[in-house]
Write a protein that holds these residues in place. Structure first.
Motif, PDB file in Angstrom:
ATOM      1  N   TRP A  62       0.863  -1.184   0.000  1.00  0.00           N
ATOM      2  CA  TRP A  62       0.000   0.000   0.000  1.00  0.00           C
ATOM      3  C   TRP A  62       0.895   1.228   0.000  1.00  0.00           C
ATOM      4  CZ3 TRP A  62      -0.705  -4.267   3.068  1.00  0.00           C
ATOM      5  CH2 TRP A  62      -1.874  -5.015   2.837  1.00  0.00           C
ATOM      6  N   LYS A  63       0.629   2.156  -0.899  1.00  0.00           N
ATOM      7  CA  LYS A  63       1.364   3.414  -0.977  1.00  0.00           C
ATOM      8  C   LYS A  63       0.619   4.491  -0.185  1.00  0.00           C
ATOM      9  CE  LYS A  63       4.787   2.526  -3.915  1.00  0.00           C
ATOM     10  NZ  LYS A  63       6.227   2.767  -3.567  1.00  0.00           N
ATOM     11  N   VAL A  64       1.351   5.473   0.319  1.00  0.00           N
ATOM     12  CA  VAL A  64       0.760   6.561   1.097  1.00  0.00           C
ATOM     13  C   VAL A  64       1.060   7.891   0.416  1.00  0.00           C
ATOM     14  CG1 VAL A  64       0.615   7.676   3.353  1.00  0.00           C
ATOM     15  CG2 VAL A  64       1.157   5.220   3.209  1.00  0.00           C
ATOM     16  N   PHE A  65       0.000   8.680   0.186  1.00  0.00           N
ATOM     17  CA  PHE A  65       0.110  10.020  -0.384  1.00  0.00           C
ATOM     18  C   PHE A  65      -0.571  11.007   0.563  1.00  0.00           C
ATOM     19  CE2 PHE A  65       0.211   7.065  -3.873  1.00  0.00           C
ATOM     20  CZ  PHE A  65       1.096   7.599  -4.797  1.00  0.00           C
ATOM     21  N   HIS A  76       4.747   9.468   0.000  1.00  0.00           N
ATOM     22  CA  HIS A  76       5.631   9.161   1.119  1.00  0.00           C
ATOM     23  C   HIS A  76       6.298   7.817   0.872  1.00  0.00           C
ATOM     24  CE1 HIS A  76       4.109  12.593   3.407  1.00  0.00           C
ATOM     25  NE2 HIS A  76       2.958  12.307   2.840  1.00  0.00           N
ATOM     26  N   PRO A  77       7.572   7.701   1.185  1.00  0.00           N
ATOM     27  CA  PRO A  77       8.365   6.600   0.651  1.00  0.00           C
ATOM     28  C   PRO A  77       8.151   5.245   1.295  1.00  0.00           C
ATOM     29  CG  PRO A  77       9.714   7.952   2.078  1.00  0.00           C
ATOM     30  CD  PRO A  77       8.389   8.649   1.974  1.00  0.00           C
ATOM     31  N   ALA A  78       7.810   5.208   2.573  1.00  0.00           N
ATOM     32  CA  ALA A  78       7.854   3.926   3.278  1.00  0.00           C
ATOM     33  C   ALA A  78       6.814   2.941   2.756  1.00  0.00           C
ATOM     34  CB  ALA A  78       7.665   4.152   4.781  1.00  0.00           C
ATOM     35  N   GLY A  79       5.567   3.395   2.609  1.00  0.00           N
ATOM     36  CA  GLY A  79       4.523   2.471   2.218  1.00  0.00           C
ATOM     37  C   GLY A  79       4.335   1.378   3.265  1.00  0.00           C
ATOM     38  N   VAL A  80       3.468   0.428   2.952  1.00  0.00           N
ATOM     39  CA  VAL A  80       3.189  -0.683   3.859  1.00  0.00           C
ATOM     40  C   VAL A  80       3.169  -1.964   3.030  1.00  0.00           C
ATOM     41  CG1 VAL A  80       1.662  -1.607   5.638  1.00  0.00           C
ATOM     42  CG2 VAL A  80       1.728   0.865   5.222  1.00  0.00           C
ATOM     43  N   PRO A  81       4.194  -2.793   3.096  1.00  0.00           N
ATOM     44  CA  PRO A  81       4.185  -4.051   2.339  1.00  0.00           C
ATOM     45  C   PRO A  81       3.276  -5.077   3.003  1.00  0.00           C
ATOM     46  CG  PRO A  81       6.180  -3.881   3.654  1.00  0.00           C
ATOM     47  CD  PRO A  81       5.450  -2.577   3.825  1.00  0.00           C
ATOM     48  N   PHE A  82       2.726  -6.008   2.206  1.00  0.00           N
ATOM     49  CA  PHE A  82       1.879  -7.044   2.796  1.00  0.00           C
ATOM     50  C   PHE A  82       2.657  -7.888   3.785  1.00  0.00           C
ATOM     51  CE2 PHE A  82       3.752  -9.781  -0.451  1.00  0.00           C
ATOM     52  CZ  PHE A  82       3.872 -10.993   0.215  1.00  0.00           C
ATOM     53  N   SER A  83       3.982  -7.941   3.625  1.00  0.00           N
ATOM     54  CA  SER A  83       4.824  -8.741   4.529  1.00  0.00           C
ATOM     55  C   SER A  83       4.908  -8.140   5.926  1.00  0.00           C
ATOM     56  CB  SER A  83       6.231  -8.885   3.942  1.00  0.00           C
ATOM     57  OG  SER A  83       6.808  -7.610   3.705  1.00  0.00           O
ATOM     58  N   THR A  84       4.292  -6.954   6.135  1.00  0.00           N
ATOM     59  CA  THR A  84       4.127  -6.436   7.500  1.00  0.00           C
ATOM     60  C   THR A  84       3.434  -7.475   8.368  1.00  0.00           C
ATOM     61  OG1 THR A  84       4.013  -4.159   6.696  1.00  0.00           O
ATOM     62  CG2 THR A  84       3.023  -4.603   8.855  1.00  0.00           C
ATOM     63  N   PHE A  85       2.587  -8.279   7.738  1.00  0.00           N
ATOM     64  CA  PHE A  85       1.823  -9.319   8.428  1.00  0.00           C
ATOM     65  C   PHE A  85       2.495 -10.666   8.147  1.00  0.00           C
ATOM     66  CE2 PHE A  85      -0.803  -5.783   7.173  1.00  0.00           C
ATOM     67  CZ  PHE A  85      -1.388  -5.417   8.379  1.00  0.00           C
ATOM     68  N   LYS A  86       3.221 -11.184   9.118  1.00  0.00           N
ATOM     69  CA  LYS A  86       4.014 -12.404   8.909  1.00  0.00           C
ATOM     70  C   LYS A  86       3.146 -13.595   8.575  1.00  0.00           C
ATOM     71  CE  LYS A  86       7.658 -10.020   9.844  1.00  0.00           C
ATOM     72  NZ  LYS A  86       8.439  -9.491   8.688  1.00  0.00           N
ATOM     73  N   PRO A 128       0.673   9.027  10.551  1.00  0.00           N
ATOM     74  CA  PRO A 128      -0.147   8.623   9.413  1.00  0.00           C
ATOM     75  C   PRO A 128       0.661   8.092   8.237  1.00  0.00           C
ATOM     76  CG  PRO A 128      -0.046  11.007   9.569  1.00  0.00           C
ATOM     77  CD  PRO A 128       0.563  10.471  10.824  1.00  0.00           C
ATOM     78  N   THR A 129       1.955   8.379   8.215  1.00  0.00           N
ATOM     79  CA  THR A 129       2.800   7.914   7.121  1.00  0.00           C
ATOM     80  C   THR A 129       3.652   6.706   7.507  1.00  0.00           C
ATOM     81  OG1 THR A 129       4.517   9.523   7.709  1.00  0.00           O
ATOM     82  CG2 THR A 129       2.885  10.198   6.082  1.00  0.00           C
ATOM     83  N   GLY A 130       3.416   6.160   8.697  1.00  0.00           N
ATOM     84  CA  GLY A 130       4.148   4.981   9.121  1.00  0.00           C
ATOM     85  C   GLY A 130       5.437   5.332   9.858  1.00  0.00           C
ATOM     86  N   PRO A 131       6.212   4.307  10.210  1.00  0.00           N
ATOM     87  CA  PRO A 131       6.029   2.900   9.821  1.00  0.00           C
ATOM     88  C   PRO A 131       4.866   2.235  10.566  1.00  0.00           C
ATOM     89  CG  PRO A 131       7.875   3.108  11.316  1.00  0.00           C
ATOM     90  CD  PRO A 131       7.442   4.505  11.001  1.00  0.00           C
ATOM     91  N   PHE A 132       4.183   1.326   9.871  1.00  0.00           N
ATOM     92  CA  PHE A 132       3.105   0.546  10.452  1.00  0.00           C
ATOM     93  C   PHE A 132       3.620  -0.835  10.842  1.00  0.00           C
ATOM     94  CE2 PHE A 132       0.622   3.753   8.292  1.00  0.00           C
ATOM     95  CZ  PHE A 132      -0.511   3.882   9.085  1.00  0.00           C
TER      96      PHE A 132
END
Length: 317
Positions: A62-65, A76-86, A128-132
């Motif tokens: 997921w990208k964050v704008f 915003h560069p970090a985003g949230v990859p699905f791999s956040t959830f192991k 709001p821009t993470g990291p999550f």
């Protein structure tokens, strides 16, 4: 050579050209979620990475704008990859977001590693821009918790709503809409899962409140159109209101979010209008939304120009 401070700033955020739809032409984006916070709008969008001619979704993050004026957007560069959830095997499908007690909660759709089917997880951040990070370490909703359909993707498209009394509700589903209350910690169900019979419901349920009235909007039929219902509470009973946005021309889906920002209302959605766009290469766009007499939502046409600039005080900070 760039000076270190300038280089770091360019790496930290990417400013996008504004004043037009779609939000960005740099990448393909879909399934928008939106949050208004401290004079800015934050958008959380899936990143469509399918190649030209691809026949399936390729979505890994997921990208964050964000924007302070609804025209000029910062990626915003970090985003949230699905791999956040192991516990997730793949996919970064539709999400939704809210803020509570100073923390930001992102509810997402992923494929579960060990329980067949789609599942809903929740991540949390201090910004709001993470990291999550994964707020639970396990899924909040899994496919074996619901039995209304035989499909494996009926637990998708989470939509989070916190009512004026502090009660949080999670809505989700495909083919059948479901909802449940959440505990104040925002990471546990508080009671049973309910289902709601909606006319030709497909997916993408979304709840918002305007002028004391509750609006339940969703994607109906296939290809999808965006429609809405109104009710006196966050759980209905619901009365049909009308069509908000007609179906896309070359994309079956039309996932949306609705927000109020700086005195105006907006609907955020996706289409396939970029070159080489289509079902698996979508683009998020934004339009101003208007209410007519008795709170009726007026139909919203898709435009190339998007909304007029609406700068908040945050633009001066």
């Amino acid at each position: 050579m760039l000076k270190p401070l300038i280089a770091a700033t360019l790496l930290a955020t990417t400013a996008l050209a504004g004043a037009a739809n779609p939000l960005t032409s740099r990448i393909f984006t879909a399934d928008p979620a939106a949050l208004v916070d401290n004079g800015r709008v934050y958008l959380y969008v899936g990143h469509d990475e399918a190649p030209v001619g691809g026949k399936d979704y390729v979505m890994n993050e997921w990208k964050v704008f964000s924007s302070c004026d609804m025209q000029h957007w910062t990626e915003h560069p970090a985003g949230v990859p699905f791999s956040t959830f192991k516990w997730a095997a793949r996919d970064a499908w539709a999400s939704d977001v809210t803020k509570r007690n100073g923390k930001y909660y992102l509810y997402v759709t992923v494929e579960h590693k060990t329980i067949p089917g789609k599942a809903i997880g929740v991540a949390v951040s201090d910004s709001p821009t993470g990291p999550f990070v994964d707020a639970r370490g396990t899924a909040l909703i899994t496919n074996d918790m619901t039995h209304e359909t035989e499909i494996s993707w009926d637990d998708i498209d989470p939509a989070i709503f916190v009512d004026d009394d502090g009660q949080a509700y999670l809505y989700w589903g495909n083919t059948v809409m479901k909802y449940a209350k959440l505990k104040a910690n925002m990471t546990e169900l508080d009671g049973p899962i309910h289902t709601v019979g909606l006319d030709q419901f497909t997916e993408a349920s979304y709840l918002h409140k305007h002028a004391g009235k509750y609006y339940l909007s969703y994607s109906r039929k296939w290809p999808e159109e965006t429609v809405y219902m109104t009710g006196p509470t966050a759980t209905g009973p619901w009365s049909y209101g009308g069509v908000i946005m007609e179906k896309n021309t070359n994309v079956g889906t039309i996932h949306h979010a609705i927000i109020d920002f700086n005195g105006k209302s907006y609907i955020i959605y996706h289409n396939g209008k970029l070159p080489t766009g289509g079902d698996y290469r979508r683009s998020v766009a934004i339009e101003e939304l208007h209410y007519g007499p008795n709170g009726k939502i007026l139909p919203v046409p898709q435009t190339e120009q998007g909304p007029a600039a609406n700068p908040s005080a945050a633009c001066k900070r």
